[in-house]
Design a protein around this motif. Structure first.
Motif, PDB file in Angstrom:
ATOM      1  N   ALA A   1       0.832  -1.208   0.000  1.00 33.62           N
ATOM      2  CA  ALA A   1       0.000   0.000   0.000  1.00 33.62           C
ATOM      3  C   ALA A   1       0.863   1.253   0.000  1.00 33.62           C
ATOM      4  CB  ALA A   1      -0.917  -0.012   1.225  1.00 33.62           C
ATOM      5  N   ALA A   2       1.911   1.258   0.818  1.00 29.25           N
ATOM      6  CA  ALA A   2       2.793   2.421   0.883  1.00 29.25           C
ATOM      7  C   ALA A   2       3.480   2.652  -0.452  1.00 29.25           C
ATOM      8  CB  ALA A   2       3.823   2.226   1.992  1.00 29.25           C
ATOM      9  N   ARG A   3       3.898   1.584  -1.084  1.00 27.07           N
ATOM     10  CA  ARG A   3       4.563   1.721  -2.389  1.00 27.07           C
ATOM     11  C   ARG A   3       3.624   2.360  -3.411  1.00 27.07           C
ATOM     12  NH1 ARG A   3       8.056  -3.106  -5.213  1.00 27.07           N
ATOM     13  NH2 ARG A   3       8.134  -2.302  -7.341  1.00 27.07           N
TER      14      ARG A   3
ATOM     15  N   GLY B   1      -0.131  10.726   3.964  1.00 27.46           N
ATOM     16  CA  GLY B   1      -0.254  10.479   5.403  1.00 27.46           C
ATOM     17  C   GLY B   1      -0.262   8.993   5.759  1.00 27.46           C
ATOM     18  N   MET B   2       0.145   8.707   6.969  1.00 27.55           N
ATOM     19  CA  MET B   2       0.141   7.322   7.454  1.00 27.55           C
ATOM     20  C   MET B   2      -1.286   6.791   7.591  1.00 27.55           C
ATOM     21  SD  MET B   2       3.254   6.137   7.846  1.00 27.55           S
ATOM     22  CE  MET B   2       3.914   5.251   9.285  1.00 27.55           C
ATOM     23  N   ASP B   3      -2.252   7.687   7.849  1.00 29.12           N
ATOM     24  CA  ASP B   3      -3.651   7.263   7.888  1.00 29.12           C
ATOM     25  C   ASP B   3      -4.074   6.688   6.544  1.00 29.12           C
ATOM     26  OD1 ASP B   3      -4.278   7.935  10.534  1.00 29.12           O
ATOM     27  OD2 ASP B   3      -4.620  10.024  10.009  1.00 29.12           O
ATOM     28  N   ALA B   4      -3.671   7.361   5.473  1.00 26.01           N
ATOM     29  CA  ALA B   4      -4.038   6.902   4.134  1.00 26.01           C
ATOM     30  C   ALA B   4      -3.382   5.562   3.822  1.00 26.01           C
ATOM     31  CB  ALA B   4      -3.635   7.950   3.096  1.00 26.01           C
TER      32      ALA B   4
ATOM     33  N   ALA C   1      -3.979  -0.292   3.164  1.00 28.98           N
ATOM     34  CA  ALA C   1      -3.540  -1.647   3.515  1.00 28.98           C
ATOM     35  C   ALA C   1      -4.611  -2.439   4.258  1.00 28.98           C
ATOM     36  CB  ALA C   1      -2.279  -1.574   4.375  1.00 28.98           C
ATOM     37  N   GLY C   2      -5.659  -1.775   4.721  1.00 27.14           N
ATOM     38  CA  GLY C   2      -6.701  -2.457   5.471  1.00 27.14           C
ATOM     39  C   GLY C   2      -6.298  -2.800   6.886  1.00 27.14           C
ATOM     40  N   VAL C   3      -5.426  -1.960   7.482  1.00 28.64           N
ATOM     41  CA  VAL C   3      -4.986  -2.175   8.863  1.00 28.64           C
ATOM     42  C   VAL C   3      -5.127  -0.860   9.615  1.00 28.64           C
ATOM     43  CG1 VAL C   3      -3.364  -3.988   8.162  1.00 28.64           C
ATOM     44  CG2 VAL C   3      -2.559  -1.618   8.378  1.00 28.64           C
ATOM     45  N   SER C   4      -4.884  -0.901  10.916  1.00 35.02           N
ATOM     46  CA  SER C   4      -4.923   0.327  11.708  1.00 35.02           C
ATOM     47  C   SER C   4      -3.591   1.068  11.599  1.00 35.02           C
ATOM     48  CB  SER C   4      -5.200  -0.001  13.174  1.00 35.02           C
ATOM     49  OG  SER C   4      -4.079  -0.648  13.751  1.00 35.02           O
TER      50      SER C   4
ATOM     51  N   PHE D   1       6.843  -0.519  11.653  1.00 35.39           N
ATOM     52  CA  PHE D   1       7.888   0.302  11.051  1.00 35.39           C
ATOM     53  C   PHE D   1       8.369   1.462  11.913  1.00 35.39           C
ATOM     54  CE2 PHE D   1       5.644  -1.758   7.572  1.00 35.39           C
ATOM     55  CZ  PHE D   1       6.706  -2.340   6.907  1.00 35.39           C
ATOM     56  N   GLY D   2       7.586   1.905  12.872  1.00 34.36           N
ATOM     57  CA  GLY D   2       8.049   2.935  13.786  1.00 34.36           C
ATOM     58  C   GLY D   2       7.936   4.354  13.270  1.00 34.36           C
ATOM     59  N   SER D   3       8.153   4.565  11.973  1.00 38.75           N
ATOM     60  CA  SER D   3       8.085   5.911  11.405  1.00 38.75           C
ATOM     61  C   SER D   3       7.848   5.803   9.906  1.00 38.75           C
ATOM     62  CB  SER D   3       9.395   6.681  11.652  1.00 38.75           C
ATOM     63  OG  SER D   3      10.450   6.108  10.897  1.00 38.75           O
ATOM     64  N   LYS D   4       7.429   6.909   9.317  1.00 38.56           N
ATOM     65  CA  LYS D   4       7.217   6.907   7.865  1.00 38.56           C
ATOM     66  C   LYS D   4       8.546   6.791   7.129  1.00 38.56           C
ATOM     67  CE  LYS D   4       5.324  10.503   5.809  1.00 38.56           C
ATOM     68  NZ  LYS D   4       4.367  11.443   5.174  1.00 38.56           N
TER      69      LYS D   4
END
Length: 215
Positions: A27-29, A40-43, A48-51, A59-62
């Motif tokens: 999803a991030a890719r 944003g990390m929310d997006a 990804a269908g996760v919280s 991952f700890g950070s973006k």
């Protein structure tokens, strides 16, 4: 007395956690390629269908997530199915030179055909100017972390006594430089190596690498 900083929490383990991690990276890719590092990390979590907590747990950070995305893209041409270059089999090859040469040719072809990887490398070059923290995160990751499949293959060859590698990080970068970095550099300037020249580079590159690290 100053309190010691808390140790970072280990990433979740197990098959279910691995599937979630893979979904987050995918999803991030996709979102980084569409919208850049500013997404944003929310997006990313929603895609990804996760919280969002799950994303941070892994991952700890973006910056760390972006680094994982790029590292995965660099190694992705090494996981192209039965016809692709499988470096994990090198340690069992009877003729290491022939096996590494065959893998190198397949690897170079896969890199040239990897349009998404090319787009991601262009994105990195662009976003480093806007977000210098990405460069710091990438440097902290180290070459072996950038290229885990290559590092694992070379480590296994060294453990089996088939190569003598005093500095794994240097060897990882040298193998990449000899076999596939020329393909990447040329394409970033809007051109590509002729296939015959690419094949010569790989063949000679393997010879140079094995001369350096043969036991």
């Amino acid at each position: 007395m100053n309190a010691q900083p808390a140790a970072p929490k280990p990433a979740p383990g197990g098959a279910r956690a691995a599937r979630k991690r893979q979904a987050v990276v995918r999803a991030a890719r996709d979102l980084f390629l569409r919208e850049g590092f500013g997404v944003g990390m929310d997006a990313i979590a929603a895609e990804a269908g996760v919280s969002k907590v799950t994303v941070y747990n892994h991952f700890g950070s973006k910056e760390a997530l972006f680094t994982a995305v790029v590292a995965g893209a660099l190694d992705e041409p090494l996981h192209q199915g039965p016809e692709g270059p499988d470096l994990s089999r090198l340690a069992d090859a009877e003729d290491l030179r022939a096996a590494l040469t065959d893998a190198g040719h397949a690897w170079a072809r896969a890199v040239r055909a990897d349009d998404e990887g090319r787009a991601l490398r262009t994105l990195v070059a662009t976003e480093l100017h806007r977000f210098p923290e990405l460069g710091r995160a990438w440097r902290a990751h180290g070459p072996a972390g950038h290229h885990p499949a290559v590092a694992d293959a070379l480590r296994t060859l060294a453990d089996r006594g088939r190569l003598e590698i005093p500095d794994l990080e240097v060897a990882v970068l040298q193998l990449y430089s000899l076999l596939v970095f020329p393909q990447m550099v040329f394409e970033q300037y809007g051109t590509e190596l002729a296939e015959e020249l690419s094949e010569r580079l790989v063949t000679d590159g393997v010879e140079m690498f094995l001369r350096r690290y043969a036991p």
